[in-house]
Design an enzyme around this catalytic site. Sequence first.
Site, PDB file in Angstrom:
ATOM      1  N   ASN A 137     -26.664   9.772  30.939  1.00 24.46           N
ATOM      2  CA  ASN A 137     -26.655  10.398  32.264  1.00 24.46           C
ATOM      3  C   ASN A 137     -25.476  11.340  32.458  1.00 24.46           C
ATOM      4  OD1 ASN A 137     -29.051   9.468  33.413  1.00 24.46           O
ATOM      5  ND2 ASN A 137     -28.131   7.517  33.993  1.00 24.46           N
ATOM      6  N   GLU A 191     -28.140   1.334  25.875  1.00 24.64           N
ATOM      7  CA  GLU A 191     -26.687   1.541  25.919  1.00 24.64           C
ATOM      8  C   GLU A 191     -26.005   0.193  26.174  1.00 24.64           C
ATOM      9  OE1 GLU A 191     -26.033   6.039  27.621  1.00 24.64           O
ATOM     10  OE2 GLU A 191     -26.528   4.492  29.084  1.00 24.64           O
ATOM     11  N   SER A 226     -27.509   1.898  35.783  1.00 27.76           N
ATOM     12  CA  SER A 226     -27.495   3.212  35.137  1.00 27.76           C
ATOM     13  C   SER A 226     -26.351   4.076  35.629  1.00 27.76           C
ATOM     14  CB  SER A 226     -28.824   3.935  35.393  1.00 27.76           C
ATOM     15  OG  SER A 226     -29.018   4.137  36.780  1.00 27.76           O
ATOM     16  N   HIS A 271     -28.141  -1.345  29.247  1.00 27.94           N
ATOM     17  CA  HIS A 271     -28.876  -0.291  29.957  1.00 27.94           C
ATOM     18  C   HIS A 271     -30.080   0.169  29.157  1.00 27.94           C
ATOM     19  CE1 HIS A 271     -29.031   4.045  31.653  1.00 27.94           C
ATOM     20  NE2 HIS A 271     -29.845   3.247  32.317  1.00 27.94           N
TER      21      HIS A 271
END
Length: 490
Positions: free
Chosen positions: A177, A139, A106, A127
């Site tokens: 993120n 992702e 991540s 991900h």
Amino acid sequence: MGAGIAQVAAAAGHPVKLLDNRPGAAAKAVEGIQAQFARLAEKGRMSPDAAQAASARLIAVEQLGDLADAALVVEAIVENLQAKQTLYKNLEAIVGVDCVFGTNTSSISVTAIGAALQHPERLAGLHFFNPAPLMALVEIVSGLATDKAVADTLFATAAAWGKTPVHAKSTPGFIVNRVARPYYAEALRIVGEGGADCATLDAVMREAGGFRMGPFELMDMIGHDVNFAVTRSVWSAFYNDPRFTPSLIQQELVDAGFHGRKTGRGFYDYREGAERPEPKSAVAQSVPENIVLHGDSAVAQAIADRLYERNVAYTWGEATDGRVAEVGGAVVFITDGRTATRRAVEEGIDNLVLIDLALDYAKATRLAVGAAINCYAPAVGAAIGLLQAAGFAVSRLGDIPGLAVMRTVAMLANEAADAVNQGVCDAAAADSAMRLGVNYPRGPLAWADAAGLPLINRVLANLASHYGEDRYRVSPLIQQHVLAGKNIHV
């Protein structure tokens, strides 16, 4: 996370081998997944035959050599670059040349992980978001050496597994993120400036912004040790870009061991007997007389409709300076990123009150407002009374620039725009990632289009002027589209 990914793959029809470096852990994981399939069958969400077949596809193995026939190896081990590089280097000597490597990292650079391999082109990020069986987003992250065919294969695989994949370039935080940082950062700054308390901001972000959780309750759920570490990681990876600067407030919580729900204390107290603080709402005001609404903005139209539904009289005015309403001597505008005091001085209106952004003014149950320092108390009361008469709970914040929802959405859109501008992803992927990965009510770029890119551009420019910080610099993508008179989604 590894067990969740294994469950998804087995349910999709693949034989799945599970390996863990702790003796017996893989077998225990298989038992847990099989029990989950049985529960899904009991609830009617899988047929008994499908659950039994999926369970039979799971195999616990004890050593890397047992993975020799794998076509795809998904790694979900500790977030440590050296550990991941070592694992994949060892796998290269075992699996076939056509085996694809999908790292579930991540935060670690896919490019850096692949640099240790003889064939880095076979590695890409895969991900998932926790819990993997429930969260739709995956992702697909390409490192510098990733073969496009590998990324496309993983994209198609995730789609076949019932997920919604998006392509991303290996960059700090990938999409979610990275773009999510302002959701926490702006709320932390508002609290740090005394603009509002945590419970009130959480309520505003939920009831006006439409977010499922406010930033403080969300950070408490994630864990401040984890959330702060991700912020620091992104900040460091971007060479201390002020846009990602960590919060001293959150640092204090981490230092104290107040990590949130899992430790019993965070921004809120979760210990037995502790009371959850209530959001601050303005005391009830009488329904004001002589309400005049102006313009055709979403907020003016929604207030008009809500007043009509409640049999509250109003008239329409003809002002063209952007004001939403006049009532009891107050002049009401939607925030443009200036403080109410600054805007009052610059526009020569002492009794100036600002309204925050809402996802849908017709459905919102709460609105945040701010007032100029020189605004007379009766005028503020009249403006609050107007919104209460329209059915809103009203939270008065301090005179902070951009209020709460507006500045947060503007910064989320700004970060998403920068990600698109830098080739990390396209606009559709950015919006899908934020809706599906963190359950935002609307993609930030679509929200910016709906609010009006020129307004978002002004909000960001005014925040930058107020703070004098590069943190609020406007993305070139937003600037270009404003100049061209186009939305980002065209």
